[in-house]
Structures are given as structure tokens and as C-alpha cells.
Design an enzyme around this catalytic site. Structure first.
Site, PDB file in Angstrom:
ATOM      1  CD  GLU A 230      -2.863  -1.215   0.406  1.00  0.00           C
ATOM      2  OE1 GLU A 230      -3.567  -0.329  -0.568  1.00  0.00           O
ATOM      3  OE2 GLU A 230      -3.449  -2.499   0.641  1.00  0.00           O
ATOM      4  CB  CYS A 264      -1.831   7.298   1.229  1.00  0.00           C
ATOM      5  SG  CYS A 264      -3.138   6.396   2.190  1.00  0.00           S
TER       6      CYS A 264
HETATM    7  P1  NAD Z   1       8.494   4.379   4.691  1.00  0.00           P
HETATM    8  O1  NAD Z   1       8.599   3.901   3.499  1.00  0.00           O
HETATM    9  O2  NAD Z   1       9.554   5.623   4.779  1.00  0.00           O
HETATM   10  O3  NAD Z   1       8.678   3.408   5.989  1.00  0.00           O
HETATM   11  C1  NAD Z   1       7.059   2.428   5.908  1.00  0.00           C
HETATM   12  C2  NAD Z   1       7.994   1.356   6.801  1.00  0.00           C
HETATM   13  O4  NAD Z   1       8.787   0.580   6.035  1.00  0.00           O
HETATM   14  C3  NAD Z   1       8.625   2.080   9.018  1.00  0.00           C
HETATM   15  O5  NAD Z   1       7.841   1.096   9.457  1.00  0.00           O
HETATM   16  C4  NAD Z   1       9.760   1.842   7.887  1.00  0.00           C
HETATM   17  O6  NAD Z   1      10.536   1.301   9.282  1.00  0.00           O
HETATM   18  C5  NAD Z   1       9.722   0.925   7.657  1.00  0.00           C
HETATM   19  N1  NAD Z   1      10.603   0.592   6.095  1.00  0.00           N
HETATM   20  C6  NAD Z   1      11.915   1.429   5.724  1.00  0.00           C
HETATM   21  N2  NAD Z   1      12.469   0.862   5.370  1.00  0.00           N
HETATM   22  C7  NAD Z   1      12.736  -0.535   5.192  1.00  0.00           C
HETATM   23  C8  NAD Z   1      13.441  -1.344   4.531  1.00  0.00           C
HETATM   24  N3  NAD Z   1      14.037  -1.754   3.884  1.00  0.00           N
HETATM   25  N4  NAD Z   1      12.752  -2.529   4.812  1.00  0.00           N
HETATM   26  C9  NAD Z   1      11.130  -3.031   5.287  1.00  0.00           C
HETATM   27  N5  NAD Z   1      10.782  -2.288   6.191  1.00  0.00           N
HETATM   28  C10 NAD Z   1      11.253  -0.777   5.936  1.00  0.00           C
HETATM   29  O7  NAD Z   1       6.593   5.222   4.995  1.00  0.00           O
HETATM   30  P2  NAD Z   1       6.644   6.493   6.108  1.00  0.00           P
HETATM   31  O8  NAD Z   1       7.508   7.803   6.013  1.00  0.00           O
HETATM   32  O9  NAD Z   1       6.389   5.862   7.423  1.00  0.00           O
HETATM   33  O10 NAD Z   1       5.055   6.665   5.430  1.00  0.00           O
HETATM   34  C11 NAD Z   1       4.389   7.721   4.668  1.00  0.00           C
HETATM   35  C12 NAD Z   1       4.427   6.692   3.728  1.00  0.00           C
HETATM   36  O11 NAD Z   1       3.528   5.507   3.799  1.00  0.00           O
HETATM   37  C13 NAD Z   1       3.770   8.048   2.125  1.00  0.00           C
HETATM   38  O12 NAD Z   1       4.290   7.870   1.147  1.00  0.00           O
HETATM   39  C14 NAD Z   1       2.716   7.809   2.109  1.00  0.00           C
HETATM   40  O13 NAD Z   1       1.956   7.642   0.513  1.00  0.00           O
HETATM   41  C15 NAD Z   1       2.266   5.845   2.255  1.00  0.00           C
HETATM   42  N6  NAD Z   1       1.179   5.443   2.904  1.00  0.00           N
HETATM   43  C16 NAD Z   1       0.075   4.607   2.044  1.00  0.00           C
HETATM   44  C17 NAD Z   1      -1.238   4.650   2.200  1.00  0.00           C
HETATM   45  C18 NAD Z   1      -1.974   3.400   1.493  1.00  0.00           C
HETATM   46  O14 NAD Z   1      -2.869   3.038   1.857  1.00  0.00           O
HETATM   47  N7  NAD Z   1      -1.597   3.459   0.209  1.00  0.00           N
HETATM   48  C19 NAD Z   1      -1.542   4.878   3.535  1.00  0.00           C
HETATM   49  C20 NAD Z   1      -0.535   5.183   4.363  1.00  0.00           C
HETATM   50  C21 NAD Z   1       0.510   5.601   4.109  1.00  0.00           C
END
Ligand code: NAD
Length: 516
Positions: A230, A264
Site C-alpha cells: 500500500e 496517502c
Molecule cells: P516509509 O516507507 O519511510 O516507512 C514505512 C515503514 O517501513 C516504516 O515502518 C519503516 O521503518 C519501514 N522500513 C523502512 N525501510 C525499510 C526496509 N528497507 N525494509 C522494511 N521496512 C522498512 O514510509 P512513511 O514515511 O512511514 O509513510 C509515508 C508513506 O506511506 C507515504 O508515501 C504514504 O503515501 C504512504 N502510505 C500509503 C498508504 C496506503 O494505504 N496506500 C497509507 C498510508 C501511508
């Protein structure tokens, strides 16, 4: 150690010991054992546990609201309305619907009438839920509860920005009597996420940015682990020329600025018909300037602070480029003096469609507005995006809205609504293109949490006989299949042309001809 801070003040809320990377294998071992016991419980029993979790959640609602307000910064109303109520609803929905969705499904067979087929669903095993900070309660909890009803165990990693909210989910589930080990919350940053994947969860349910989503998918491919992604969005709202301006601007306001735009499915682009663009912008600006920005802890605000410090770099880049290219700032465009809040920002201008603020995910209280002349142009502009999560259409003519909706390359289109369907248990949530892979919620989403087993059996004890196509191969077999093939012809006379040839062989067979 992970430090949780209040984004409205910078105050340290708590230092939380992070999960050591070398603890992860033991966590998975415990989860695998707990999962077998959990999956052996009847579905109805698992549903009962979900209902008990709902009771505990309702008891603990104010506590969760407080934690969300402190750690994520969102207004109290949004914490209750957008994070807690959807989960209370989903717990009930999946407790009731889950057993129906997951019961065996019969598949009608057209040819093999003497046999029957059905689908039988079984849990994946131990799944990983990795989450972001913007809806730190609703997003992971929705996936966790679907995983649980389906009989999986979960290793859950909340965002390092909102670990305390993540731990609330664990507390509520423990208090409600979820057996130990079925849900385990681990605390850490991306490195811990990497470690989780190395431990081969049965599936990864990842919500976050496109950049991390790609890394997750690449790492998962090493072990052929399936992923549900997502990811981000740059959602377009199309305002048709017949739209009611008061309605359209209120929808744009909530779409663009709820959760301070850190959604998002936020309305990040507005495509408004050129005939009504001027009054639309005037009214949108007036409304945006009435929004109250303040720390949510004091209550009575509409917008909280920017939750994630690093996100401000994206805002700076998008806004400074727009300023340098002389875009028109209808309102906003700057931070408060303490740089903790970004003022609700509306930006437009003739060059807007070339700018990052219009093309890339900002993930903040910033809305880029452009115009269109024809519906075809609006659809083309809406679809000219690497993202495809949600789009909305605002019109008085719902039929027309549906016509436009069916041309939009996204996972969800809301007509005369914005943003909110990610909080519905009954409807699927997920995107296309860079917005991700797979669906969450609904029947479709629940099937993401199970393996599908096809069981093919004789219809009854009486229909247990050797199949005609087994060894040894004979001439009669071949002729029979040839007749079969002819029976697929459209015309009845043509169908029967192969019959005499078949009958000749059949008679020879009856006579005991050794060549047949
Ligand atoms: P992010 O990608 O920086 O982090 C998300 C999660 O991934 C965190 O828990 C982080 O610690 C973990 N992570 C980081 N690197 C990783 C790796 N290499 N392997 C596994 N896990 C890892 O995102 P964010 O800044 O926390 O959230 C914002 C983003 O999320 C925005 O782009 C937003 O659009 C998206 N989002 C999407 C939805 C949806 O339903 N489509 C909902 C909410 C947020």
C-alpha cells in the site's frame, strides 16, 4: 533505543528499547508455534476474540486518542473518527463476515459432472505487518485483525516515528485475551524491517513510501515471499462545471487538509473546470484560511503539526521550486515560526502542471490546482500520474460522475466524497501503478491473508471409477476425445459430423477388436 517525540513541541515522550536484530529469529519461532495453536481454534472462536478486542478498544478509546494526539499530532476528533471508529467497525465486520468469507466455496464444473470442486482457505502462517506513521493505529490494526481472523500470527513493526501508538495495539489485544505470541510488536527502524524479511514471513503487508516498497519487494523476492504493498498517491479531484461550489470547496478542504494532508489518499491535485475555477479558488481560499492550526493536545484545532520531521524537506523542495517558478500561492506556502506547522497551502498558475508540487507526492497540507476544458482532458490529466490510489469526482450529476469514474486509472473513485474509504471494512482498499499491489479490507482483502486450496473429489461414493483418460491409451480413447472436440463447434450439424467415425470405432470395441 527509539525516541518517541511530540511533533507539536519536540518534547521527548519516551525512550523505548528497540528490538535487537538477533532477537528476531526467536520472535518468529514463538510466532510459528503460537500460529499453529491459533489456527487450530475454530473460526467462530477467533471471531469471539475479535469481538473481545473491540470491547477492550472501546474501554481504552480515550487512552488511544491521547496517545495519537501526543505522538502523531492529529486533532482529537480525527484520532477518534479516523483511527478508532473504523477499527471498532472492522473488528465487528470481520468477526461476523470472516467465517462466511472463509468457508469452503463450491465451483460448478461444466464437463466433469461426476466430480465436484471447491476452494478451501487456510492461513498463510506468520505474516509481517510493516506500517507508516500517518495512520499509525487504523492502518496496521486493520491488517492485523484480518490476519487474525484468518488464523495467522503477526509480527508487527510500527513506524519508528509512532512506536507508542503501535504498542497500544499490542496492549489492547493482550488485554482482550489474544493468546501470547499470536501478535508480537517489534520496535525499530528500517533495519529491523530488513531483518523481519530475512526471517521469511509467509507474506509481507507493507504500507509506506514507494521507495521503501520497492526495497521490500526486492528483498522479498530473494525468498519468493509474496507482498501486499500500500504505497503513495497523488490523488486528483475533478470538479465538473455543474458542481455546487460550497459543496466542492468543502470537499476539497477536508480532502486536502484533514490529518494535515498527511494522507496517502489526500486530495493533492484539483482539476477544476475553467468556467468555475475563479469562484472555486476564491471560496476554497476563504475556507482554508478559517482552519485552526494548533497543537492537538489543547483541542479545538482543525490541523495538527507536521508529524515527521524529515517530511518537511519534501515540503521545502516542492514549495521553493513553485516559488522560484512564480506559481501563484492562493494561500499559505509557509511554516509557522517554530516550523512545526505548515499553513494550509493552495498553489496554482499556468506552469503548475510542470512542477513537483503537482506531480510528486507532497504528503502535507498542500493542494495544487489546475483547470480543464473538457471531460476528456480532465480524465487525461488525472491519469497522467505515476500513482493510482484514489480519485474523486464532484458533480451534481451522479451518472456523469460514474461515467468519469470508470475512466480513471485508480483503485478507488469516490463521487462527491473524498479520502475516507480506506477506513471501510466492507470495501477494498489499494492502488494501481506506483500506488501498490494487492488489496486490503473487504472479501478481496481477506483472501490476501489465506492460501487457497482447491479440493477436487468424486461427487459421491458411486462415482468412484477409473478415469477414461488413464493408461493404457487406446484408439477408442482418441476417437472419443476427437468427438468431444467436435462437440465444441457452434453448429449442431457440424457437431454431429464426427459421430459416425466414433460409432465405427465404438462398435469395433464392443466386438472386442484387439486393435481398439
Ligand atoms: P516509509 O516507507 O519511510 O516507512 C514505512 C515503514 O517501513 C516504516 O515502518 C519503516 O521503518 C519501514 N522500513 C523502512 N525501510 C525499510 C526496509 N528497507 N525494509 C522494511 N521496512 C522498512 O514510509 P512513511 O514515511 O512511514 O509513510 C509515508 C508513506 O506511506 C507515504 O508515501 C504514504 O503515501 C504512504 N502510505 C500509503 C498508504 C496506503 O494505504 N496506500 C497509507 C498510508 C501511508
Amino acid at each position: 533505543m527509539i525516541t518517541s517525540r511530540n511533533p507539536a513541541t519536540g518534547e521527548v515522550l519516551q525512550n523505548i528499547p528497540s528490538t535487537e536484530l538477533n532477537e528476531v529469529p526467536e520472535i518468529f519461532k514463538k510466532a510459528r508455534h503460537a500460529q499453529m495453536l491459533w489456527a487450530s481454534q475454530p473460526l467462530r472462536r477467533r471471531a469471539q476474540v475479535l469481538l473481545q478486542i473491540r470491547e477492550t478498544l472501546i474501554d481504552r478509546a480515550e487512552d488511544v486518542v491521547d496517545q495519537l494526539v501526543k505522538e502523531n499530532g492529529k486533532p482529537r476528533q480525527e484520532a477518534l473518527m479516523n483511527e478508532i471508529i473504523p477499527i471498532a467497525d472492522m473488528l465487528g465486520y470481520f468477526a461476523k463476515r470472516g467465517p462466511k468469507i472463509l468457508r469452503d466455496h463450491r465451483i460448478p464444473l461444466t464437463l466433469m459432472k461426476h466430480r465436484m470442486s471447491y476452494l478451501n482457505y487456510w492461513p498463510l502462517g506468520v505474516v509481517a505487518v510493516i506500517s507508516p506513521w500517518n495512520y499509525p493505529f487504523m492502518l496496521p490494526f486493520g491488517e492485523i485483525l484480518m490476519a487474525l481472523i484468518a488464523g495467522n500470527a503477526v509480527v508487527f513493526k510500527p513506524s519508528e516515528v509512532t512506536p507508542l501508538v503501535g504498542l497500544k495495539i499490542q496492549e489492547i489485544c493482550n488485554e482482550a485475551g489474544l493468546p501470547p505470541g499470536v501478535l508480537q510488536t517489534v520496535i525499530g527502524d528500517g533495519a529491523l524491517g530488513v531483518e523481519i524479511i530475512k526471517n521469511r514471513p509467509a507474506k509481507i503487508f507493507f504500507t509506506g513510501s514507494v521507495a521503501t516498497g520497492k526495497k521490500v519487494m526486492a528483498a522479498a523476492s530473494e525468498h519468493l515471499i509474496p507482498v501486499n504493498l500500500e504505497l503513495g498517491g497523488k490523488d486528483a479531484m475533478i470538479v465538473l462545471p455543474d458542481a455546487d461550489l460550497d459543496f466542492a470547496t468543502s470537499a476539497a478542504l477536508w480532502g486536502g487538509f484533514s490529518n494535515a494532508g498527511q494522507v496517502c489518499a489526500s486530495t493533492e491535485r484539483i482539476l477544476v473546470h475553467e468556467r468555475i475555477a475563479e469562484p472555486f479558488l476564491r471560496e476554497f481560499k476563504n475556507k482554508a484560511e478559517t482552519l485552526r492550526m494548533a497543537p492537538s493536545i489543547e483541542g479545538k484545532n482543525d490541523l495538527g503539526p507536521v508529524t515527521f520531521e524529515k517530511q518537511k524537506q519534501v515540503y521545502d523542495r516542492h514549495l521553493s521550486e513553485a516559488k522560484s517558478k512564480n506559481a501563484t500561492f492562493v494561500t499559505g506556502g509557509e511554516f509557522t515560526s517554530d516550523r512545526r506547522f505548515l499553513k494550509p497551502t493552495i498553489v496554482t498558475g499556468s506552469e503548475i502542471e510542470t512542477l513537483a508540487v503537482y506531480n510528486e507526492e507532497t504528503f502535507g497540507p498542500v493542494v495544487a490546482v489546475t483547470t480543464f476544458k473538457t471531460i476528456a482532458e480532465a480524465v487525461q490529466k488525472a491519469n497522467e500520474s505515476p500513482y493510482g490510489l484514489l480519485a474523486s469526482v464532484i458533480t451534481r450529476n451522479i451518472r456523469m460522475g460514474e461515467e468519469v469514474a470508470k475512466q480513471l486509472a485508480v483503485g478507488t473513485v469516490t463521487i462527491n466524497e473524498v479520502v475516507y474509504t480506506a477506513g471501510l471494512g466492507e470495501t477494498p482498499w489499494g492502488g494501481v501503478k506506483d500506488s501498490g499491489i494487492g488489496r486490503s479490507h473487504s472479501d478481496v482483502g481477506l483472501y490476501e491473508f489465506v492460501n487457497t486450496r482447491h479440493i477436487h473429489r468424486p461427487r459421491s461414493q458411486l462415482s468412484v471409477f477409473k478415469s477414461f483418460w488413464w493408461f493404457p491409451y487406446t484408439d477408442l480413447q482418441y476417437k472419443t476425445f476427437r468427438l468431444f472436440l467436435e462437440l465444441y463447434r457452434r453448429n449442431w450439424l457440424d457437431k454431429l459430423k464426427a459421430l459416425p467415425h466414433f460409432l465405427t470405432t465404438f462398435i469395433q470395441f464392443i466386438k472386442g477388436d484387439p486393435r481398439i
